[in-house]
Design a protein around this motif. Structure first.
Motif, PDB file in Angstrom:
ATOM      1  N   THR A 114      -3.107  -0.843   3.795  1.00  0.00           N
ATOM      2  CA  THR A 114      -1.343  -0.691   4.135  1.00  0.00           C
ATOM      3  C   THR A 114      -1.308   0.509   5.277  1.00  0.00           C
ATOM      4  N   GLU A 115      -0.398   0.050   5.777  1.00  0.00           N
ATOM      5  CA  GLU A 115       0.042   1.302   6.876  1.00  0.00           C
ATOM      6  C   GLU A 115       1.001   1.896   6.004  1.00  0.00           C
ATOM      7  N   SER A 133       4.206   5.183   6.426  1.00  0.00           N
ATOM      8  CA  SER A 133       5.024   6.288   7.104  1.00  0.00           C
ATOM      9  C   SER A 133       6.754   6.186   6.763  1.00  0.00           C
ATOM     10  N   LYS A 137       9.883   5.502  13.228  1.00  0.00           N
ATOM     11  CA  LYS A 137       8.841   5.977  12.841  1.00  0.00           C
ATOM     12  C   LYS A 137       8.874   7.848  12.534  1.00  0.00           C
ATOM     13  N   GLN A 173      -2.493   4.915   8.411  1.00  0.00           N
ATOM     14  CA  GLN A 173      -3.967   3.102   7.885  1.00  0.00           C
ATOM     15  C   GLN A 173      -4.669   4.530   7.038  1.00  0.00           C
ATOM     16  N   ASN A 222       0.839  -4.288   2.754  1.00  0.00           N
ATOM     17  CA  ASN A 222       1.182  -4.396   4.288  1.00  0.00           C
ATOM     18  C   ASN A 222       1.313  -3.129   5.413  1.00  0.00           C
ATOM     19  N   GLN A 223       2.919  -2.618   3.841  1.00  0.00           N
ATOM     20  CA  GLN A 223       3.242  -1.513   4.479  1.00  0.00           C
ATOM     21  C   GLN A 223       3.887  -0.861   3.713  1.00  0.00           C
ATOM     22  N   HIS A 244       3.173   8.406  10.768  1.00  0.00           N
ATOM     23  CA  HIS A 244       2.995   7.443   9.399  1.00  0.00           C
ATOM     24  C   HIS A 244       1.514   7.355   9.769  1.00  0.00           C
TER      25      HIS A 244
END
Length: 354
Positions: A55-56, A58, A46, A51, A37-38, A49
Protein backbone atom coordinates in the motif's frame (compact mmCIF):
# COMPACT_ATOMS: atom_id res chain seq x y z
CA UNK A 1 -6.04 35.68 11.73
CA UNK A 2 -9.60 34.48 12.42
CA UNK A 3 -9.98 33.32 8.81
CA UNK A 4 -6.74 31.32 9.03
CA UNK A 5 -7.93 29.64 12.24
CA UNK A 6 -11.27 28.85 10.60
CA UNK A 7 -9.52 27.37 7.57
CA UNK A 8 -7.34 25.18 9.80
CA UNK A 9 -10.42 24.00 11.74
CA UNK A 10 -12.18 23.23 8.44
CA UNK A 11 -9.20 21.25 7.15
CA UNK A 12 -9.09 19.32 10.44
CA UNK A 13 -12.83 18.54 10.27
CA UNK A 14 -12.76 17.53 6.59
CA UNK A 15 -9.62 15.46 7.16
CA UNK A 16 -11.15 13.67 10.15
CA UNK A 17 -14.42 12.88 8.39
CA UNK A 18 -12.79 11.79 5.12
CA UNK A 19 -10.03 9.93 6.92
CA UNK A 20 -12.44 7.93 9.11
CA UNK A 21 -14.55 7.08 6.05
CA UNK A 22 -11.64 5.81 4.00
CA UNK A 23 -10.15 4.07 7.04
CA UNK A 24 -13.39 2.11 7.31
CA UNK A 25 -12.93 0.76 3.77
CA UNK A 26 -9.23 0.21 4.41
CA UNK A 27 -9.39 -1.72 7.68
CA UNK A 28 -12.27 -3.97 6.60
CA UNK A 29 -10.46 -4.67 3.30
CA UNK A 30 -7.35 -5.65 5.25
CA UNK A 31 -9.41 -7.86 7.59
CA UNK A 32 -10.76 -9.62 4.50
CA UNK A 33 -7.22 -10.03 3.10
CA UNK A 34 -7.88 -7.71 0.17
CA UNK A 35 -4.85 -5.94 -1.28
CA UNK A 36 -5.08 -2.16 -0.94
CA UNK A 37 -2.88 -0.41 -3.52
CA UNK A 38 -3.44 3.20 -2.40
CA UNK A 39 -4.83 4.90 0.67
CA UNK A 40 -5.17 8.67 0.23
CA UNK A 41 -6.60 11.53 2.27
CA UNK A 42 -7.44 14.49 0.03
CA UNK A 43 -7.38 14.84 -3.73
CA UNK A 44 -4.94 16.27 -6.24
CA UNK A 45 -1.13 16.44 -5.99
CA UNK A 46 0.62 14.50 -3.23
CA UNK A 47 2.02 16.47 -0.29
CA UNK A 48 3.35 13.48 1.63
CA UNK A 49 3.51 9.83 0.66
CA UNK A 50 5.23 6.61 1.62
CA UNK A 51 5.06 2.92 0.75
CA UNK A 52 4.46 0.20 3.31
CA UNK A 53 3.94 -3.32 2.04
CA UNK A 54 1.56 -3.35 -0.93
CA UNK A 55 0.00 0.00 0.00
CA UNK A 56 1.06 3.54 -0.86
CA UNK A 57 -0.16 6.03 1.76
CA UNK A 58 -0.54 9.68 0.75
CA UNK A 59 -1.76 13.05 1.97
CA UNK A 60 -2.96 15.24 -0.90
CA UNK A 61 -3.36 18.96 -1.44
CA UNK A 62 -7.14 19.43 -1.55
CA UNK A 63 -9.00 18.22 1.60
CA UNK A 64 -12.27 17.54 -0.23
CA UNK A 65 -12.10 13.79 -0.70
CA UNK A 66 -9.98 10.71 -0.51
CA UNK A 67 -9.86 7.14 -1.74
CA UNK A 68 -8.95 3.58 -0.86
CA UNK A 69 -7.92 1.91 -4.14
CA UNK A 70 -8.12 -1.88 -3.95
CA UNK A 71 -6.67 -4.41 -6.37
CA UNK A 72 -9.37 -5.69 -8.73
CA UNK A 73 -11.96 -3.16 -7.65
CA UNK A 74 -12.62 -1.52 -11.02
CA UNK A 75 -10.73 -3.85 -13.34
CA UNK A 76 -10.03 -7.56 -13.63
CA UNK A 77 -7.08 -9.02 -11.72
CA UNK A 78 -5.54 -12.48 -11.32
CA UNK A 79 -4.30 -11.60 -7.84
CA UNK A 80 -5.92 -13.99 -5.30
CA UNK A 81 -6.17 -11.06 -2.89
CA UNK A 82 -8.03 -8.89 -5.40
CA UNK A 83 -11.35 -7.33 -4.40
CA UNK A 84 -13.24 -9.20 -7.14
CA UNK A 85 -11.89 -12.58 -5.96
CA UNK A 86 -13.51 -12.34 -2.54
CA UNK A 87 -16.99 -13.57 -1.61
CA UNK A 88 -19.84 -11.14 -2.28
CA UNK A 89 -20.68 -10.72 1.41
CA UNK A 90 -17.08 -9.79 2.16
CA UNK A 91 -17.10 -7.14 -0.56
CA UNK A 92 -20.40 -5.82 0.81
CA UNK A 93 -18.84 -5.28 4.24
CA UNK A 94 -15.95 -3.37 2.66
CA UNK A 95 -18.30 -1.13 0.67
CA UNK A 96 -20.52 -0.32 3.67
CA UNK A 97 -17.64 0.16 6.13
CA UNK A 98 -16.92 3.78 5.14
CA UNK A 99 -20.44 5.05 5.85
CA UNK A 100 -20.59 2.93 9.00
CA UNK A 101 -17.43 4.57 10.36
CA UNK A 102 -18.89 8.03 9.70
CA UNK A 103 -21.89 7.08 11.84
CA UNK A 104 -19.56 5.67 14.52
CA UNK A 105 -17.64 8.96 14.55
CA UNK A 106 -20.93 10.85 14.99
CA UNK A 107 -21.89 8.53 17.86
CA UNK A 108 -18.54 9.01 19.62
CA UNK A 109 -18.66 12.80 19.29
CA UNK A 110 -22.22 12.89 20.68
CA UNK A 111 -21.10 10.72 23.61
CA UNK A 112 -18.19 13.10 24.28
CA UNK A 113 -20.51 16.13 24.14
CA UNK A 114 -23.02 14.54 26.51
CA UNK A 115 -20.17 13.67 28.87
CA UNK A 116 -19.36 17.38 29.19
CA UNK A 117 -22.95 18.26 30.13
CA UNK A 118 -24.33 18.27 33.67
CA UNK A 119 -27.21 15.96 32.77
CA UNK A 120 -28.20 13.62 29.94
CA UNK A 121 -31.18 15.07 28.00
CA UNK A 122 -34.47 13.22 27.60
CA UNK A 123 -37.82 13.76 25.90
CA UNK A 124 -39.73 13.75 29.20
CA UNK A 125 -41.40 17.03 30.16
CA UNK A 126 -39.95 18.47 33.38
CA UNK A 127 -41.88 21.75 33.54
CA UNK A 128 -43.84 24.19 31.43
CA UNK A 129 -43.21 27.88 30.86
CA UNK A 130 -45.00 30.01 33.45
CA UNK A 131 -45.93 33.65 33.93
CA UNK A 132 -47.43 35.92 36.59
CA UNK A 133 -50.90 37.37 36.04
CA UNK A 134 -52.26 40.74 37.18
CA UNK A 135 -53.19 39.30 40.57
CA UNK A 136 -49.64 38.13 41.15
CA UNK A 137 -50.50 34.47 40.69
CA UNK A 138 -48.26 32.05 38.81
CA UNK A 139 -50.05 30.73 35.72
CA UNK A 140 -48.99 28.63 32.76
CA UNK A 141 -47.54 30.36 29.73
CA UNK A 142 -47.46 27.11 27.75
CA UNK A 143 -50.15 26.43 25.17
CA UNK A 144 -49.06 22.77 25.06
CA UNK A 145 -50.04 22.38 28.74
CA UNK A 146 -53.45 23.89 27.98
CA UNK A 147 -53.71 21.43 25.07
CA UNK A 148 -53.39 18.45 27.41
CA UNK A 149 -49.71 17.66 27.92
CA UNK A 150 -48.57 17.10 31.51
CA UNK A 151 -45.36 17.17 33.51
CA UNK A 152 -43.85 13.68 33.40
CA UNK A 153 -45.12 12.90 29.88
CA UNK A 154 -42.45 11.26 27.73
CA UNK A 155 -42.91 12.39 24.12
CA UNK A 156 -42.47 9.33 21.88
CA UNK A 157 -43.96 10.56 18.59
CA UNK A 158 -45.29 13.68 16.88
CA UNK A 159 -47.72 13.20 13.99
CA UNK A 160 -46.69 9.55 13.86
CA UNK A 161 -42.98 10.36 13.50
CA UNK A 162 -40.96 8.70 16.26
CA UNK A 163 -39.02 11.03 18.54
CA UNK A 164 -35.65 9.55 19.52
CA UNK A 165 -34.00 12.59 21.13
CA UNK A 166 -34.21 16.34 21.59
CA UNK A 167 -32.71 16.67 18.09
CA UNK A 168 -35.82 15.01 16.67
CA UNK A 169 -38.08 17.11 18.86
CA UNK A 170 -36.59 20.47 17.96
CA UNK A 171 -36.35 19.63 14.24
CA UNK A 172 -40.00 18.56 14.10
CA UNK A 173 -41.28 21.70 15.78
CA UNK A 174 -39.04 24.15 13.90
CA UNK A 175 -39.44 22.80 10.37
CA UNK A 176 -43.13 21.83 10.23
CA UNK A 177 -45.54 24.58 9.19
CA UNK A 178 -48.50 23.45 11.29
CA UNK A 179 -50.65 25.08 13.92
CA UNK A 180 -51.19 21.88 15.92
CA UNK A 181 -49.86 18.33 16.21
CA UNK A 182 -50.96 14.90 17.33
CA UNK A 183 -48.54 14.03 20.13
CA UNK A 184 -48.06 10.47 21.41
CA UNK A 185 -46.76 10.32 24.96
CA UNK A 186 -45.99 7.68 27.54
CA UNK A 187 -47.88 8.55 30.73
CA UNK A 188 -47.98 6.35 33.81
CA UNK A 189 -46.63 3.40 31.82
CA UNK A 190 -49.24 3.62 29.05
CA UNK A 191 -49.14 5.23 25.61
CA UNK A 192 -51.80 7.73 24.58
CA UNK A 193 -52.17 10.19 21.75
CA UNK A 194 -53.25 13.76 22.45
CA UNK A 195 -54.70 15.42 19.37
CA UNK A 196 -54.43 19.05 18.28
CA UNK A 197 -51.59 20.03 20.60
CA UNK A 198 -50.36 23.57 20.04
CA UNK A 199 -46.88 24.65 21.13
CA UNK A 200 -46.54 28.33 22.04
CA UNK A 201 -44.70 30.15 24.79
CA UNK A 202 -46.67 33.28 25.78
CA UNK A 203 -43.56 34.91 27.30
CA UNK A 204 -41.14 34.37 24.41
CA UNK A 205 -43.67 33.99 21.56
CA UNK A 206 -41.70 30.90 20.51
CA UNK A 207 -42.62 27.25 20.01
CA UNK A 208 -40.63 25.74 22.86
CA UNK A 209 -42.91 26.18 25.85
CA UNK A 210 -41.55 23.42 28.09
CA UNK A 211 -38.27 22.09 29.47
CA UNK A 212 -37.19 18.44 29.46
CA UNK A 213 -35.84 16.36 32.31
CA UNK A 214 -32.16 15.63 32.65
CA UNK A 215 -31.03 12.13 33.60
CA UNK A 216 -28.09 11.28 35.85
CA UNK A 217 -24.88 10.90 33.88
CA UNK A 218 -23.43 7.38 33.74
CA UNK A 219 -22.07 5.10 30.98
CA UNK A 220 -25.50 3.55 30.30
CA UNK A 221 -27.42 6.83 29.93
CA UNK A 222 -24.64 8.48 27.91
CA UNK A 223 -24.27 5.58 25.46
CA UNK A 224 -28.04 5.13 25.18
CA UNK A 225 -28.65 8.79 24.39
CA UNK A 226 -25.69 8.97 21.98
CA UNK A 227 -27.10 6.01 20.03
CA UNK A 228 -30.59 7.55 19.93
CA UNK A 229 -29.27 10.96 18.88
CA UNK A 230 -27.15 9.40 16.11
CA UNK A 231 -30.30 7.77 14.75
CA UNK A 232 -32.19 11.05 15.14
CA UNK A 233 -29.52 12.99 13.23
CA UNK A 234 -29.47 10.39 10.43
CA UNK A 235 -33.27 10.57 10.28
CA UNK A 236 -33.12 14.38 10.12
CA UNK A 237 -30.71 14.22 7.17
CA UNK A 238 -32.82 11.59 5.40
CA UNK A 239 -35.95 13.72 5.82
CA UNK A 240 -34.05 16.76 4.49
CA UNK A 241 -33.03 14.77 1.38
CA UNK A 242 -36.66 13.77 0.82
CA UNK A 243 -37.77 17.39 1.23
CA UNK A 244 -35.09 18.44 -1.28
CA UNK A 245 -36.37 15.92 -3.84
CA UNK A 246 -40.02 16.89 -3.22
CA UNK A 247 -39.22 20.58 -3.75
CA UNK A 248 -39.48 21.96 -0.22
CA UNK A 249 -35.83 23.00 -0.53
CA UNK A 250 -34.07 24.17 -3.69
CA UNK A 251 -30.48 23.97 -4.90
CA UNK A 252 -30.00 27.50 -3.53
CA UNK A 253 -30.37 26.02 -0.04
CA UNK A 254 -27.38 23.69 -0.53
CA UNK A 255 -23.76 24.42 0.38
CA UNK A 256 -20.47 22.90 -0.76
CA UNK A 257 -17.00 23.04 0.85
CA UNK A 258 -16.78 26.85 0.63
CA UNK A 259 -20.19 27.33 2.22
CA UNK A 260 -19.34 24.77 4.88
CA UNK A 261 -16.21 26.72 5.82
CA UNK A 262 -18.42 29.77 6.33
CA UNK A 263 -20.74 27.77 8.60
CA UNK A 264 -17.72 26.46 10.52
CA UNK A 265 -16.60 30.05 11.09
CA UNK A 266 -20.03 30.86 12.53
CA UNK A 267 -19.93 27.76 14.74
CA UNK A 268 -16.43 28.59 15.99
CA UNK A 269 -17.60 32.02 17.13
CA UNK A 270 -20.84 30.83 18.78
CA UNK A 271 -20.62 30.89 22.57
CA UNK A 272 -19.00 33.02 25.22
CA UNK A 273 -16.40 30.49 26.41
CA UNK A 274 -13.89 28.32 24.58
CA UNK A 275 -15.76 25.21 25.75
CA UNK A 276 -19.03 26.48 24.26
CA UNK A 277 -17.30 27.24 20.95
CA UNK A 278 -15.68 23.80 20.86
CA UNK A 279 -19.07 22.22 21.58
CA UNK A 280 -20.61 24.25 18.75
CA UNK A 281 -17.94 23.05 16.30
CA UNK A 282 -18.40 19.47 17.52
CA UNK A 283 -22.16 19.69 16.92
CA UNK A 284 -21.51 20.82 13.36
CA UNK A 285 -18.93 18.03 12.87
CA UNK A 286 -21.52 15.49 14.06
CA UNK A 287 -24.01 16.74 11.50
CA UNK A 288 -21.46 16.68 8.67
CA UNK A 289 -20.08 13.19 9.40
CA UNK A 290 -23.55 11.64 9.74
CA UNK A 291 -24.53 13.49 6.56
CA UNK A 292 -21.56 11.94 4.72
CA UNK A 293 -22.49 8.51 6.04
CA UNK A 294 -26.15 8.73 5.03
CA UNK A 295 -25.44 10.34 1.65
CA UNK A 296 -22.88 7.68 0.72
CA UNK A 297 -25.48 4.97 1.25
CA UNK A 298 -27.74 6.42 -1.45
CA UNK A 299 -27.84 4.28 -4.63
CA UNK A 300 -26.32 7.06 -6.73
CA UNK A 301 -23.68 5.95 -9.28
CA UNK A 302 -20.21 6.62 -7.92
CA UNK A 303 -21.26 6.35 -4.27
CA UNK A 304 -20.92 3.37 -1.93
CA UNK A 305 -24.67 2.78 -2.06
CA UNK A 306 -24.49 2.20 -5.82
CA UNK A 307 -21.59 -0.23 -5.44
CA UNK A 308 -23.61 -2.11 -2.85
CA UNK A 309 -26.54 -2.36 -5.27
CA UNK A 310 -24.25 -3.89 -7.92
CA UNK A 311 -23.05 -6.44 -5.36
CA UNK A 312 -26.62 -7.17 -4.34
CA UNK A 313 -27.55 -7.82 -7.98
CA UNK A 314 -24.51 -10.09 -8.28
CA UNK A 315 -25.57 -12.01 -5.15
CA UNK A 316 -29.11 -12.49 -6.52
CA UNK A 317 -28.17 -13.53 -10.06
CA UNK A 318 -24.97 -15.34 -8.88
CA UNK A 319 -23.03 -13.65 -11.63
CA UNK A 320 -21.20 -10.29 -11.59
CA UNK A 321 -22.09 -7.47 -13.93
CA UNK A 322 -19.36 -6.84 -16.52
CA UNK A 323 -16.56 -4.76 -14.99
CA UNK A 324 -16.42 -2.30 -17.88
CA UNK A 325 -20.15 -1.57 -17.61
CA UNK A 326 -20.06 -1.09 -13.85
CA UNK A 327 -16.96 1.11 -14.13
CA UNK A 328 -18.66 3.25 -16.77
CA UNK A 329 -21.72 3.74 -14.56
CA UNK A 330 -19.55 4.82 -11.61
CA UNK A 331 -17.43 7.07 -13.83
CA UNK A 332 -20.48 8.89 -15.17
CA UNK A 333 -21.88 9.15 -11.65
CA UNK A 334 -18.67 10.65 -10.29
CA UNK A 335 -18.49 13.10 -13.19
CA UNK A 336 -22.04 14.27 -12.46
CA UNK A 337 -21.29 14.55 -8.72
CA UNK A 338 -18.13 16.60 -9.39
CA UNK A 339 -20.07 18.86 -11.76
CA UNK A 340 -22.74 19.27 -9.09
CA UNK A 341 -20.06 20.11 -6.50
CA UNK A 342 -18.57 22.71 -8.83
CA UNK A 343 -21.98 24.35 -9.35
CA UNK A 344 -22.65 24.46 -5.59
CA UNK A 345 -19.14 25.82 -4.96
CA UNK A 346 -19.67 28.60 -7.53
CA UNK A 347 -22.93 29.39 -5.75
CA UNK A 348 -21.08 29.51 -2.40
CA UNK A 349 -18.41 31.84 -3.82
CA UNK A 350 -21.15 34.11 -5.15
CA UNK A 351 -22.70 34.29 -1.69
CA UNK A 352 -19.29 35.07 -0.19
CA UNK A 353 -18.75 38.07 -2.45
CA UNK A 354 -22.31 39.25 -1.88
Amino acid sequence: MQHIVTLLIAILIFGLIIGIHEFGHFIVAKLNHIQVNQFAIGMGPKILHFQKGDTEYSLRLFPIGGFCAMEGEDQSSDNPNAFEKKAVWRRMTVVLAGAFMNLVLGFLLIAILISTAAKVPSTTIAKFASDTNAAGETVTAAESERSGLQVGDKIVAIDGSHIFSTTDLIYKLQTTDKASYDVTVKRNGAKLTIENVTFHNDKTDGLLDFAVQGKAKNPVTVISYAAKDTVATAKLIWMSLIELVTGKYSLQDLSGPVGTVSVIEQAASTGETILERVQSVMNLTIFITVNVGVFNLLPIPGLDGSRFVFLLVEAIRRKPIAKNREAMVHLIGMAVLFLFMILVTVQDVGRFFQ
